[in-house]
Design a protein around this motif. Structure first.
Motif, PDB file in Angstrom:
ATOM      1  N   ILE A 198       0.834  -1.208   0.000  1.00 14.64           N
ATOM      2  CA  ILE A 198       0.000   0.000   0.000  1.00 14.64           C
ATOM      3  C   ILE A 198       0.867   1.255   0.000  1.00 14.64           C
ATOM      4  CG2 ILE A 198      -1.677   1.306   1.372  1.00 14.64           C
ATOM      5  CD1 ILE A 198      -2.986  -1.434   2.006  1.00 14.64           C
ATOM      6  N   LYS A 199       2.016   1.203   0.672  1.00 15.35           N
ATOM      7  CA  LYS A 199       2.954   2.328   0.610  1.00 15.35           C
ATOM      8  C   LYS A 199       3.401   2.574  -0.822  1.00 15.35           C
ATOM      9  CE  LYS A 199       5.024   2.334   5.241  1.00 15.35           C
ATOM     10  NZ  LYS A 199       6.263   2.108   6.021  1.00 15.35           N
ATOM     11  N   GLU A 200       3.711   1.501  -1.536  1.00 15.39           N
ATOM     12  CA  GLU A 200       4.143   1.636  -2.928  1.00 15.39           C
ATOM     13  C   GLU A 200       2.987   2.074  -3.824  1.00 15.39           C
ATOM     14  OE1 GLU A 200       6.715  -1.445  -4.511  1.00 15.39           O
ATOM     15  OE2 GLU A 200       7.341  -2.001  -2.477  1.00 15.39           O
ATOM     16  N   ASN A 201       1.787   1.608  -3.521  1.00 12.32           N
ATOM     17  CA  ASN A 201       0.587   2.045  -4.238  1.00 12.32           C
ATOM     18  C   ASN A 201       0.403   3.560  -4.059  1.00 12.32           C
ATOM     19  OD1 ASN A 201      -2.689   0.419  -4.558  1.00 12.32           O
ATOM     20  ND2 ASN A 201      -1.947   2.284  -5.496  1.00 12.32           N
ATOM     21  N   GLU A 202       0.612   4.031  -2.834  1.00  8.26           N
ATOM     22  CA  GLU A 202       0.499   5.460  -2.545  1.00  8.26           C
ATOM     23  C   GLU A 202       1.536   6.261  -3.338  1.00  8.26           C
ATOM     24  OE1 GLU A 202      -0.072   8.197   1.409  1.00  8.26           O
ATOM     25  OE2 GLU A 202       1.511   6.685   1.462  1.00  8.26           O
ATOM     26  N   GLU A 203       2.765   5.744  -3.431  1.00 10.51           N
ATOM     27  CA  GLU A 203       3.829   6.429  -4.177  1.00 10.51           C
ATOM     28  C   GLU A 203       3.476   6.553  -5.661  1.00 10.51           C
ATOM     29  OE1 GLU A 203       7.265   4.096  -3.277  1.00 10.51           O
ATOM     30  OE2 GLU A 203       7.351   4.773  -1.183  1.00 10.51           O
ATOM     31  N   ILE A 204       2.837   5.520  -6.200  1.00 14.63           N
ATOM     32  CA  ILE A 204       2.401   5.564  -7.598  1.00 14.63           C
ATOM     33  C   ILE A 204       1.367   6.667  -7.794  1.00 14.63           C
ATOM     34  CG2 ILE A 204       1.088   4.301  -9.363  1.00 14.63           C
ATOM     35  CD1 ILE A 204       2.482   1.731  -8.304  1.00 14.63           C
ATOM     36  N   CYS A 205       0.441   6.770  -6.861  1.00 10.51           N
ATOM     37  CA  CYS A 205      -0.588   7.814  -6.942  1.00 10.51           C
ATOM     38  C   CYS A 205       0.047   9.202  -6.849  1.00 10.51           C
ATOM     39  CB  CYS A 205      -1.621   7.627  -5.838  1.00 10.51           C
ATOM     40  SG  CYS A 205      -2.605   6.115  -5.998  1.00 10.51           S
ATOM     41  N   GLN A 206       1.049   9.346  -5.984  1.00  8.79           N
ATOM     42  CA  GLN A 206       1.719  10.638  -5.838  1.00  8.79           C
ATOM     43  C   GLN A 206       2.436  11.038  -7.128  1.00  8.79           C
ATOM     44  OE1 GLN A 206       4.089   9.657  -2.408  1.00  8.79           O
ATOM     45  NE2 GLN A 206       2.585  10.462  -0.952  1.00  8.79           N
ATOM     46  N   LYS A 207       2.975  10.058  -7.834  1.00  9.95           N
ATOM     47  CA  LYS A 207       3.721  10.326  -9.073  1.00  9.95           C
ATOM     48  C   LYS A 207       2.816  10.655 -10.262  1.00  9.95           C
ATOM     49  CE  LYS A 207       7.528   7.108  -8.051  1.00  9.95           C
ATOM     50  NZ  LYS A 207       8.105   5.784  -8.423  1.00  9.95           N
ATOM     51  N   THR A 208       1.645  10.027 -10.301  1.00  9.75           N
ATOM     52  CA  THR A 208       0.846  10.063 -11.539  1.00  9.75           C
ATOM     53  C   THR A 208      -0.511  10.743 -11.410  1.00  9.75           C
ATOM     54  OG1 THR A 208      -0.056   7.870 -11.034  1.00  9.75           O
ATOM     55  CG2 THR A 208       1.923   7.942 -12.413  1.00  9.75           C
ATOM     56  N   CYS A 209      -0.948  11.056 -10.202  1.00  8.39           N
ATOM     57  CA  CYS A 209      -2.289  11.623  -9.999  1.00  8.39           C
ATOM     58  C   CYS A 209      -2.164  13.031  -9.425  1.00  8.39           C
ATOM     59  CB  CYS A 209      -3.115  10.737  -9.061  1.00  8.39           C
ATOM     60  SG  CYS A 209      -3.188   9.005  -9.578  1.00  8.39           S
ATOM     61  N   SER A 210      -2.392  14.024 -10.248  1.00  5.62           N
ATOM     62  CA  SER A 210      -2.160  15.412  -9.836  1.00  5.62           C
ATOM     63  C   SER A 210      -3.078  15.856  -8.703  1.00  5.62           C
ATOM     64  CB  SER A 210      -2.328  16.346 -11.037  1.00  5.62           C
ATOM     65  OG  SER A 210      -3.631  16.227 -11.585  1.00  5.62           O
ATOM     66  N   ASN A 211      -4.257  15.228  -8.574  1.00  6.33           N
ATOM     67  CA  ASN A 211      -5.213  15.626  -7.533  1.00  6.33           C
ATOM     68  C   ASN A 211      -5.118  14.776  -6.276  1.00  6.33           C
ATOM     69  OD1 ASN A 211      -6.382  17.680  -9.099  1.00  6.33           O
ATOM     70  ND2 ASN A 211      -7.670  16.203 -10.176  1.00  6.33           N
ATOM     71  N   PHE A 212      -4.114  13.911  -6.203  1.00  6.81           N
ATOM     72  CA  PHE A 212      -4.004  13.005  -5.059  1.00  6.81           C
ATOM     73  C   PHE A 212      -3.550  13.753  -3.811  1.00  6.81           C
ATOM     74  CE2 PHE A 212      -1.549   9.867  -2.512  1.00  6.81           C
ATOM     75  CZ  PHE A 212      -2.566   8.964  -2.260  1.00  6.81           C
ATOM     76  N   LYS A 213      -4.360  13.639  -2.750  1.00  8.45           N
ATOM     77  CA  LYS A 213      -4.035  14.284  -1.469  1.00  8.45           C
ATOM     78  C   LYS A 213      -3.950  13.256  -0.350  1.00  8.45           C
ATOM     79  CE  LYS A 213      -6.306  18.679  -2.615  1.00  8.45           C
ATOM     80  NZ  LYS A 213      -6.739  18.326  -3.973  1.00  8.45           N
ATOM     81  N   GLY A 214      -3.809  12.014  -0.727  1.00 10.65           N
ATOM     82  CA  GLY A 214      -3.836  10.921   0.248  1.00 10.65           C
ATOM     83  C   GLY A 214      -5.110  10.123   0.070  1.00 10.65           C
ATOM     84  N   PHE A 215      -5.081   8.859   0.469  1.00  9.71           N
ATOM     85  CA  PHE A 215      -6.272   8.021   0.379  1.00  9.71           C
ATOM     86  C   PHE A 215      -7.364   8.605   1.261  1.00  9.71           C
ATOM     87  CE2 PHE A 215      -2.860   4.715  -0.361  1.00  9.71           C
ATOM     88  CZ  PHE A 215      -3.041   4.679  -1.732  1.00  9.71           C
ATOM     89  N   SER A 216      -8.609   8.535   0.803  1.00  8.70           N
ATOM     90  CA  SER A 216      -9.771   9.128   1.494  1.00  8.70           C
ATOM     91  C   SER A 216      -9.572  10.617   1.751  1.00  8.70           C
ATOM     92  CB  SER A 216     -10.055   8.395   2.818  1.00  8.70           C
ATOM     93  OG  SER A 216     -10.341   7.041   2.590  1.00  8.70           O
ATOM     94  N   GLY A 217      -8.896  11.274   0.820  1.00 12.32           N
ATOM     95  CA  GLY A 217      -8.681  12.712   0.940  1.00 12.32           C
ATOM     96  C   GLY A 217      -7.754  13.105   2.066  1.00 12.32           C
ATOM     97  N   GLY A 218      -7.052  12.113   2.655  1.00  8.49           N
ATOM     98  CA  GLY A 218      -6.124  12.379   3.743  1.00  8.49           C
ATOM     99  C   GLY A 218      -6.795  12.696   5.064  1.00  8.49           C
ATOM    100  N   ILE A 219      -8.088  12.385   5.177  1.00 11.54           N
ATOM    101  CA  ILE A 219      -8.829  12.804   6.371  1.00 11.54           C
ATOM    102  C   ILE A 219      -8.371  12.069   7.636  1.00 11.54           C
ATOM    103  CG2 ILE A 219     -10.772  11.162   6.207  1.00 11.54           C
ATOM    104  CD1 ILE A 219     -12.557  13.718   6.874  1.00 11.54           C
ATOM    105  N   GLU A 220      -7.781  10.897   7.484  1.00  8.76           N
ATOM    106  CA  GLU A 220      -7.323  10.143   8.657  1.00  8.76           C
ATOM    107  C   GLU A 220      -6.235  10.890   9.426  1.00  8.76           C
ATOM    108  OE1 GLU A 220      -6.106   6.555   6.777  1.00  8.76           O
ATOM    109  OE2 GLU A 220      -8.048   6.363   5.824  1.00  8.76           O
ATOM    110  N   GLU A 221      -5.568  11.823   8.753  1.00 11.97           N
ATOM    111  CA  GLU A 221      -4.478  12.567   9.380  1.00 11.97           C
ATOM    112  C   GLU A 221      -4.963  13.846  10.059  1.00 11.97           C
ATOM    113  OE1 GLU A 221      -1.841  13.126   6.094  1.00 11.97           O
ATOM    114  OE2 GLU A 221      -1.925  10.997   5.579  1.00 11.97           O
ATOM    115  N   THR A 222      -6.272  14.079  10.081  1.00 11.39           N
ATOM    116  CA  THR A 222      -6.811  15.302  10.672  1.00 11.39           C
ATOM    117  C   THR A 222      -7.926  14.981  11.667  1.00 11.39           C
ATOM    118  OG1 THR A 222      -8.317  15.499   8.785  1.00 11.39           O
ATOM    119  CG2 THR A 222      -6.245  16.736   8.661  1.00 11.39           C
ATOM    120  N   PRO A 223      -7.585  14.368  12.815  1.00 11.40           N
ATOM    121  CA  PRO A 223      -8.618  13.965  13.784  1.00 11.40           C
ATOM    122  C   PRO A 223      -9.413  15.125  14.360  1.00 11.40           C
ATOM    123  CG  PRO A 223      -6.414  13.773  14.724  1.00 11.40           C
ATOM    124  CD  PRO A 223      -6.231  14.020  13.257  1.00 11.40           C
ATOM    125  N   GLU A 224      -8.867  16.347  14.303  1.00 12.91           N
ATOM    126  CA  GLU A 224      -9.598  17.499  14.833  1.00 12.91           C
ATOM    127  C   GLU A 224     -10.892  17.751  14.068  1.00 12.91           C
ATOM    128  OE1 GLU A 224      -6.556  18.990  11.837  1.00 12.91           O
ATOM    129  OE2 GLU A 224      -6.565  17.597  13.536  1.00 12.91           O
TER     130      GLU A 224
END
Length: 251
Positions: A147-173
């Protein structure tokens, strides 16, 4: 911010390759919210009806609220055998539902798209007194090498990628701000999902940020994912660690 078009052209692949939610989670929703077959659930951002179907199978009345025409049409076609399903073209912030009429609001894989403050006000309007909102995601386990490598592929090729699920897991507030007095119940369910090559590719292509066939990065995206599948697959299957995260409480 207008987001209802993010999945345009992806409704069929979304419906086909997105996973459903663990039975343990559905059981938890029923027991915690004292759900019976006369209860009405509003499934907000219901998409192609993946989560709505699981609630309908347990006998609930479900109102699917979805602004994207393609996604909503797929849900209406696939769920037309359920007499307790109704479909509404509306947004999370303005559902058009009656005030004080809903026994539970569910949001599966969609809360990160909403205007949180406006949605909270709408939840307070349509929910019956002291009833809950359930936010849930099927998420990838970011500690997994594949999944880490899958994420790296998305970062390289997907201009709108902000993290899986929009990166919301990193913002508990976000959850503390949304739920009443910052109080909610968190549940987590872990599982392993097996995909063949078609399923693995389809799961990735169903994402809002994934390139479409006529996009410049599409072929590179598919090529890198194919390499990843070949690297980690065994007997034609690749295992992805899935984490279902649930947030439940009053608003």
């Amino acid at each position: 911010m207008e987001t209802s078009g993010n999945f345009s052209g992806k409704a069929d692949v979304y419906a086909k390759y997105r996973p459903s939610y663990p039975k343990e989670y559905i059981d938890y929703l029923f027991s915690t919210n004292h759900l019976k077959d006369d209860r009405i659930v509003a499934d907000i951002g219901s998409g192609t009806g993946i989560f709505s179907r699981q609630l309908l199978e347990r006998g609930l009345h479900v109102i699917g609220v979805e602004p994207n025409d393609e996604m909503r049409k797929v849900a209406e076609q696939s769920l037309n055998q359920y007499s307790r399903f109704s479909s509404v073209k509306a947004t999370a912030e303005n559902t058009t539902l009656k005030g004080n009429s809903i026994d539970l609001i569910t949001v599966a894989q969609a809360f990160h798209w909403f205007d949180k403050k406006a949605f909270k006000i709408e939840c307070q309007r349509i929910l019956k007194q002291k009833e809950n909102v359930a936010l849930v995601w099927n998420s990838r386990d970011l500690t997994s090498p594949v999944i880490k490598e899958n994420e790296e592929i998305c970062q390289k090729t997907c201009s709108n990628f902000k993290g899986f699920s929009g990166g919301i897991e990193e913002t508990p507030e976000v959850f503390s701000d949304f739920f009443k007095e910052g109080k909610y119940e968190f549940k987590k369910y872990s599982s392993e999902m097996l995909f063949d090559y078609e399923g693995f590719l389809g799961r990735n292509l169903s994402a809002s940020y994934a390139p479409k066939k006529d996009d410049e990065e599409y072929e590179r995206f598919v090529y890198l994912l194919t390499e990843l599948f070949e690297k980690y697959s065994k007997k034609g299957k690749i295992a992805l660690e899935n984490i279902t995260r649930s947030y439940l409480g009053n608003v």
